[in-house]
Design a protein around this motif. Structure first.
Motif, short mmCIF file in Angstrom:
data_model
loop_
_atom_site.label_atom_id
_atom_site.label_comp_id
_atom_site.label_asym_id
_atom_site.label_seq_id
_atom_site.Cartn_x
_atom_site.Cartn_y
_atom_site.Cartn_z
N GLU A 95 0.82 -1.21 0.00
CA GLU A 95 0.00 0.00 0.00
C GLU A 95 0.85 1.26 0.00
O GLU A 95 0.60 2.21 -0.77
N ALA A 105 -6.85 -2.58 -8.47
CA ALA A 105 -7.98 -1.85 -7.91
C ALA A 105 -7.51 -0.68 -7.06
O ALA A 105 -8.06 0.43 -7.14
N ARG A 106 -6.47 -0.90 -6.25
CA ARG A 106 -5.98 0.18 -5.40
C ARG A 106 -5.35 1.30 -6.23
O ARG A 106 -5.56 2.49 -5.94
N LEU A 113 -7.81 7.98 -9.69
CA LEU A 113 -9.09 8.55 -10.10
C LEU A 113 -9.34 9.97 -9.61
O LEU A 113 -9.89 10.79 -10.36
N GLN A 169 -8.07 3.41 -7.58
CA GLN A 169 -8.56 4.32 -6.55
C GLN A 169 -7.64 5.53 -6.40
O GLN A 169 -8.10 6.66 -6.21
N LEU A 187 -16.64 -0.10 -13.71
CA LEU A 187 -15.96 1.18 -13.57
C LEU A 187 -16.13 2.03 -14.83
O LEU A 187 -16.23 3.26 -14.74
#
Length: 283
Positions: free
Chosen positions: A58, A110-111, A117, A114, A160
């Motif tokens: 992350e 996916a992260r 975006l 996020q 999406l």
């Protein structure tokens, strides 16, 4: 005009490396991301900006996006290419390895979506390209975890696409067929290491031979076929929602549409050598 900025993951080889080269040729500032930054050295003289990034970390992802925005102020394209195949019988694949497959192939992309975006929405434009696979449309033995992640990324991309269209953001899926990359070598190695000496051993070895034959230069396509498609989609005024590219991609997807589940099961079993692989149920 403002120079466009792209981030490509899994950029150290194969499809990712080709996408970096293609986008550089079209005038983009390209951040080439990979878990092992030392493998990006060949791209730096071409103008790429190496970016160490593990898509299961992350902090690495958040710091990478922050670095790009701090240096350029924008991100115009994200190419989610990082991924691998954790091949083996579902019964044999350790559950931690299954989790890792989902982390790399689904949660990582996916992260990153996020994270990019907000800036894409703010600038009213952007293109997200998710590299799935024909394995996100069809299936084969010993690829249960891999296929699950690619089917899921296809569905996420479709949802999406309509979700962010009002903000000027485009979402494109690229579905490679047989491509000459490290992917096949890794998948075959995983398959034999995981199931080569289990009850599924004979079948696993037969599938390994099929995968190896499909990877021959006269059978598989060069990664540039996919790299050009990625760059074409990003620079297109109206890209298609999905592109099936490379050896066998279009025919495989056509077969999926044409055949019933039972008929497709028979075709896949025959091509993967199931008839020559006698399971040893005693193990």
């Amino acid at each position: 005009m403002t120079t466009r900025v792209a981030l490509v993951t899994g950029a150290s080889s194969g499809i990712g490396e080709s996408a970096v080269r293609q986008l550089l040729e079209r005038g983009f500032i390209v951040y080439a991301a990979a878990r092992r930054a030392d493998r990006l050295a060949a791209l730096k003289p071409l103008g790429a900006r190496p970016l160490p990034m593990d898509v299961t970390d992350e902090a690495a992802m958040a710091n990478g996006i922050a670095t790009i925005l701090n240096e350029t102020g924008r991100i115009d394209a994200l190419v989610n290419n990082a991924g691998y195949g954790a091949y083996g019988a579902l019964e044999d694949v350790p559950f931690d390895e299954g989790r890792k497959q989902v982390e790399v192939n689904l949660f990582g992309p996916a992260r990153l979506m996020q994270l990019v975006l907000p800036s894409m929405r703010a600038q009213g434009s952007g293109t997200i390209v998710n590299i799935t696979s024909i394995g996100g449309k069809i299936y084969g033995p010993f690829g249960s975890w891999y296929h699950a992640t690619k089917f899921a990324l296809e569905g996420m991309s479709d949802a999406l696409r309509v979700e962010v269209a009002p903000f000027g953001v485009r979402v494109v899926v690229v579905e490679p067929g047989a491509i000459r990359t490290e992917w096949s070598d890794i998948a075959r190695e995983n398959l034999l290491a995981t199931s080569g000496d289990t009850a599924y051993g004979a079948y696993a070895r037969a599938v390994k031979d099929v995968l190896e034959a499909a990877d021959r230069p006269d059978k598989a396509s060069h990664p540039d076929v996919v790299g050009r498609t990625i760059a074409d989609a990003i620079t297109s005024a109206n890209p298609r929602p999905r592109y099936a590219v490379g050896a066998g991609a279009s025919s495989a997807i056509f077969g999926r549409r044409l055949l019933s589940d039972r008929a497709l099961d028979r075709v896949i079993s025959q091509r993967m050598g199931a008839s020559n692989a006698v399971p040893d149920t005693r193990r």
